[in-house]
Write an enzyme that holds these catalytic residues in place. Structure first.
Site, PDB file in Angstrom:
ATOM      1  N   LYS A 160       0.834  -1.203   0.000  1.00 57.78           N
ATOM      2  CA  LYS A 160       0.000   0.000   0.000  1.00 57.78           C
ATOM      3  C   LYS A 160       0.868   1.253   0.000  1.00 57.78           C
ATOM      4  O   LYS A 160       0.580   2.225  -0.704  1.00 57.78           O
ATOM      5  CB  LYS A 160      -0.879   0.028   1.250  1.00 57.78           C
ATOM      6  CG  LYS A 160      -2.017  -0.972   1.277  1.00 57.78           C
ATOM      7  CD  LYS A 160      -2.811  -0.764   2.550  1.00 57.78           C
ATOM      8  CE  LYS A 160      -3.999  -1.688   2.676  1.00 57.78           C
ATOM      9  NZ  LYS A 160      -4.744  -1.451   3.925  1.00 57.78           N
TER      10      LYS A 160
ATOM     11  N   ASP B  30      -8.115   1.504   4.270  1.00 61.19           N
ATOM     12  CA  ASP B  30      -8.725   0.187   4.457  1.00 61.19           C
ATOM     13  C   ASP B  30      -9.265  -0.249   3.103  1.00 61.19           C
ATOM     14  O   ASP B  30      -9.952   0.520   2.426  1.00 61.19           O
ATOM     15  CB  ASP B  30      -9.845   0.238   5.505  1.00 61.19           C
ATOM     16  CG  ASP B  30     -10.153  -1.157   6.035  1.00 61.19           C
ATOM     17  OD1 ASP B  30      -9.215  -1.964   6.167  1.00 61.19           O
ATOM     18  OD2 ASP B  30     -11.319  -1.452   6.315  1.00 61.19           O
TER      19      ASP B  30
ATOM     20  N   PHE C   6       0.460  -7.011  -5.111  1.00 61.12           N
ATOM     21  CA  PHE C   6       0.438  -7.756  -3.857  1.00 61.12           C
ATOM     22  C   PHE C   6      -0.974  -8.289  -3.635  1.00 61.12           C
ATOM     23  O   PHE C   6      -1.890  -8.015  -4.421  1.00 61.12           O
ATOM     24  CB  PHE C   6       0.887  -6.849  -2.691  1.00 61.12           C
ATOM     25  CG  PHE C   6      -0.050  -5.708  -2.397  1.00 61.12           C
ATOM     26  CD1 PHE C   6      -1.001  -5.815  -1.387  1.00 61.12           C
ATOM     27  CD2 PHE C   6      -0.020  -4.531  -3.135  1.00 61.12           C
ATOM     28  CE1 PHE C   6      -1.879  -4.777  -1.113  1.00 61.12           C
ATOM     29  CE2 PHE C   6      -0.883  -3.479  -2.866  1.00 61.12           C
ATOM     30  CZ  PHE C   6      -1.820  -3.610  -1.853  1.00 61.12           C
TER      31      PHE C   6
ATOM     32  N   ASP D 141      -4.017  -9.259  -6.214  1.00 59.67           N
ATOM     33  CA  ASP D 141      -3.775  -8.749  -7.570  1.00 59.67           C
ATOM     34  C   ASP D 141      -3.730  -9.833  -8.658  1.00 59.67           C
ATOM     35  O   ASP D 141      -4.281  -9.632  -9.746  1.00 59.67           O
ATOM     36  CB  ASP D 141      -2.481  -7.922  -7.615  1.00 59.67           C
ATOM     37  CG  ASP D 141      -2.673  -6.529  -7.032  1.00 59.67           C
ATOM     38  OD1 ASP D 141      -3.839  -6.113  -6.856  1.00 59.67           O
ATOM     39  OD2 ASP D 141      -1.668  -5.860  -6.758  1.00 59.67           O
TER      40      ASP D 141
ATOM     41  N   HIS E 167      -8.532   1.108  -7.252  1.00 61.95           N
ATOM     42  CA  HIS E 167      -9.327   1.635  -6.148  1.00 61.95           C
ATOM     43  C   HIS E 167      -8.495   2.601  -5.288  1.00 61.95           C
ATOM     44  O   HIS E 167      -8.934   3.680  -4.953  1.00 61.95           O
ATOM     45  CB  HIS E 167      -9.841   0.459  -5.304  1.00 61.95           C
ATOM     46  CG  HIS E 167      -8.774  -0.527  -4.907  1.00 61.95           C
ATOM     47  ND1 HIS E 167      -7.870  -1.038  -5.804  1.00 61.95           N
ATOM     48  CD2 HIS E 167      -8.427  -1.067  -3.705  1.00 61.95           C
ATOM     49  CE1 HIS E 167      -7.035  -1.860  -5.177  1.00 61.95           C
ATOM     50  NE2 HIS E 167      -7.357  -1.891  -3.897  1.00 61.95           N
ATOM     51  N   ARG E 168      -7.247   2.189  -4.970  1.00 60.11           N
ATOM     52  CA  ARG E 168      -6.386   3.034  -4.136  1.00 60.11           C
ATOM     53  C   ARG E 168      -6.007   4.311  -4.888  1.00 60.11           C
ATOM     54  O   ARG E 168      -6.053   5.397  -4.320  1.00 60.11           O
ATOM     55  CB  ARG E 168      -5.129   2.246  -3.733  1.00 60.11           C
ATOM     56  CG  ARG E 168      -4.132   3.032  -2.865  1.00 60.11           C
ATOM     57  CD  ARG E 168      -3.176   2.116  -2.136  1.00 60.11           C
ATOM     58  NE  ARG E 168      -3.920   1.201  -1.297  1.00 60.11           N
ATOM     59  CZ  ARG E 168      -4.179  -0.070  -1.608  1.00 60.11           C
ATOM     60  NH1 ARG E 168      -3.712  -0.591  -2.728  1.00 60.11           N
ATOM     61  NH2 ARG E 168      -4.906  -0.821  -0.818  1.00 60.11           N
TER      62      ARG E 168
HETATM   63  O1  LIG Z   1      -4.603  -2.814   7.722  1.00 56.99           O
HETATM   64  P1  LIG Z   1      -3.250  -2.498   7.130  1.00 56.99           P
HETATM   65  O2  LIG Z   1      -2.151  -2.428   8.146  1.00 56.99           O
HETATM   66  O3  LIG Z   1      -3.257  -1.290   6.221  1.00 56.99           O
HETATM   67  O4  LIG Z   1      -2.808  -3.723   6.156  1.00 56.99           O
HETATM   68  P2  LIG Z   1      -3.707  -4.925   5.608  1.00 56.99           P
HETATM   69  O5  LIG Z   1      -2.959  -5.608   4.511  1.00 56.99           O
HETATM   70  O6  LIG Z   1      -4.220  -5.757   6.753  1.00 56.99           O
HETATM   71  O7  LIG Z   1      -4.884  -4.125   4.931  1.00 56.99           O
HETATM   72  P3  LIG Z   1      -6.467  -4.252   5.016  1.00 56.99           P
HETATM   73  O8  LIG Z   1      -6.937  -4.508   6.402  1.00 56.99           O
HETATM   74  O9  LIG Z   1      -6.982  -3.043   4.293  1.00 56.99           O
HETATM   75  O10 LIG Z   1      -6.739  -5.562   4.185  1.00 56.99           O
HETATM   76  C1  LIG Z   1      -6.778  -5.499   2.839  1.00 56.99           C
HETATM   77  C2  LIG Z   1      -6.717  -6.881   2.250  1.00 56.99           C
HETATM   78  O11 LIG Z   1      -7.009  -6.728   0.885  1.00 56.99           O
HETATM   79  C3  LIG Z   1      -5.831  -6.897   0.133  1.00 56.99           C
HETATM   80  N1  LIG Z   1      -5.668  -5.727  -0.742  1.00 56.99           N
HETATM   81  C4  LIG Z   1      -5.841  -4.427  -0.431  1.00 56.99           C
HETATM   82  N2  LIG Z   1      -5.527  -3.642  -1.452  1.00 56.99           N
HETATM   83  C5  LIG Z   1      -5.136  -4.479  -2.436  1.00 56.99           C
HETATM   84  C6  LIG Z   1      -4.659  -4.276  -3.732  1.00 56.99           C
HETATM   85  O12 LIG Z   1      -4.484  -3.069  -4.226  1.00 56.99           O
HETATM   86  N3  LIG Z   1      -4.356  -5.341  -4.449  1.00 56.99           N
HETATM   87  C7  LIG Z   1      -4.496  -6.582  -3.963  1.00 56.99           C
HETATM   88  N4  LIG Z   1      -4.916  -6.872  -2.750  1.00 56.99           N
HETATM   89  C8  LIG Z   1      -5.236  -5.816  -1.980  1.00 56.99           C
HETATM   90  C9  LIG Z   1      -4.656  -6.961   1.101  1.00 56.99           C
HETATM   91  O13 LIG Z   1      -3.629  -7.813   0.630  1.00 56.99           O
HETATM   92  C10 LIG Z   1      -5.325  -7.504   2.341  1.00 56.99           C
HETATM   93  O14 LIG Z   1      -5.443  -8.900   2.262  1.00 56.99           O
END
Ligand SMILES: O=P(O)(O)OP(=O)(O)OP(=O)(O)OC[C@H]1O[C@@H](n2cnc3c(O)ncnc32)[C@H](O)[C@@H]1O
Length: 210
Positions: free
Chosen positions: A11, A61, A169, A172, A195-196
């Site tokens: 992220k 999130d 990651f 994806d 989305h991000r």
């Molecule tokens: O909460 P933080 O510390 O930010 O880290 P996290 O990885 O636990 O983040 P989330 O709670 O937002 O969970 C998001 C999930 O969705 C996935 N994810 C989020 N954005 C993504 C993206 O751009 N591409 C692929 N997977 C994504 C990510 O790998 C996590 O499994």
């Protein structure tokens, strides 16, 4: 100084493309409240992170929402990635759902700097609440929940396909948009449509004017 709150390096790499150099990662694991949508989770996280850091914070999130599974794994995407894994999510979708197995990635950015965004709340209400609040942790919790938070949303639609590509990651490799998975795109290609990226673009415009 703006702190981008996440434990996820993937992220951070994407976010830094949209934000100035005076943004640094805050590796803080905020409490993820249980909710069926990302907004309340991100808002709660931003308030908690602001109380912790004492500086402006941006919480990210995100999750994968599969239409045929009524949005699963959604807010539980990180938990499901850790427990089942991304390939199993693909296999479940392939076994249970007809093509095109539509899905979306969603991201909510929650910003908090302790200041209100519109008209400030009536100071008398605020005093009343403080006086009425119990001491210690209960008062802290109440003050934290009263902190103003601004939310920015980004969504991208796609479909679930067999894993392809080595980039990005998380989910994806199984998320395809316009013929390519997110893991087959360069970082800037993904950021341009993700989305991000969409949420960050909205935030960056607003933040520059603030
Ligand atoms: O909460 P933080 O510390 O930010 O880290 P996290 O990885 O636990 O983040 P989330 O709670 O937002 O969970 C998001 C999930 O969705 C996935 N994810 C989020 N954005 C993504 C993206 O751009 N591409 C692929 N997977 C994504 C990510 O790998 C996590 O499994």
């Amino acid at each position: 100084m703006l702190r981008y709150v996440t434990t996820n390096e993937g992220k951070v790499r994407e976010a830094l493309d949209y934000l100035d150099d005076d943004v640094t990662q805050l590796d803080f694991d905020y409490t993820e409240v249980q909710a069926s949508e990302l907004g309340p989770i991100a808002a709660h996280g931003a308030r908690e992170a602001y109380r912790y850091a004492g500086e402006p914070v941006l919480v990210d999130d995100a999750g994968l929402f599969i239409d045929g599974f009524e949005g699963f794994p959604g807010p539980y995407s990180a938990y499901v990635e850790d427990t089942l894994g991304v390939e199993t999510v693909y296999r479940l979708a392939a076994a249970e759902l007809d093509e095109p197995r539509r899905a979306s990635f969603r991201c909510i950015l929650a910003y908090c700097d302790g200041d209100p965004f519109e008209a400030s709340p009536d100071p008398i209400d605020r005093d009343d609440r403080t006086v009425a609040a119990a001491h210690g942790a209960e008062q802290d919790a109440e003050e934290t929940e009263a902190l103003p938070v601004k939310l920015f949303e980004g969504v991208v639609n796609g479909r679930i396909i067999p894993p392809r590509g080595d980039g990005g990651f998380g989910y994806d490799p199984i998320f395809e948009h316009d013929g390519k998975t997110f893991a087959e795109m360069t970082a800037s290609e993904k950021n341009g449509i993700s989305h991000r990226g969409r949420a960050l673009a909205k935030f960056a415009t607003w933040y520059a004017e603030r």
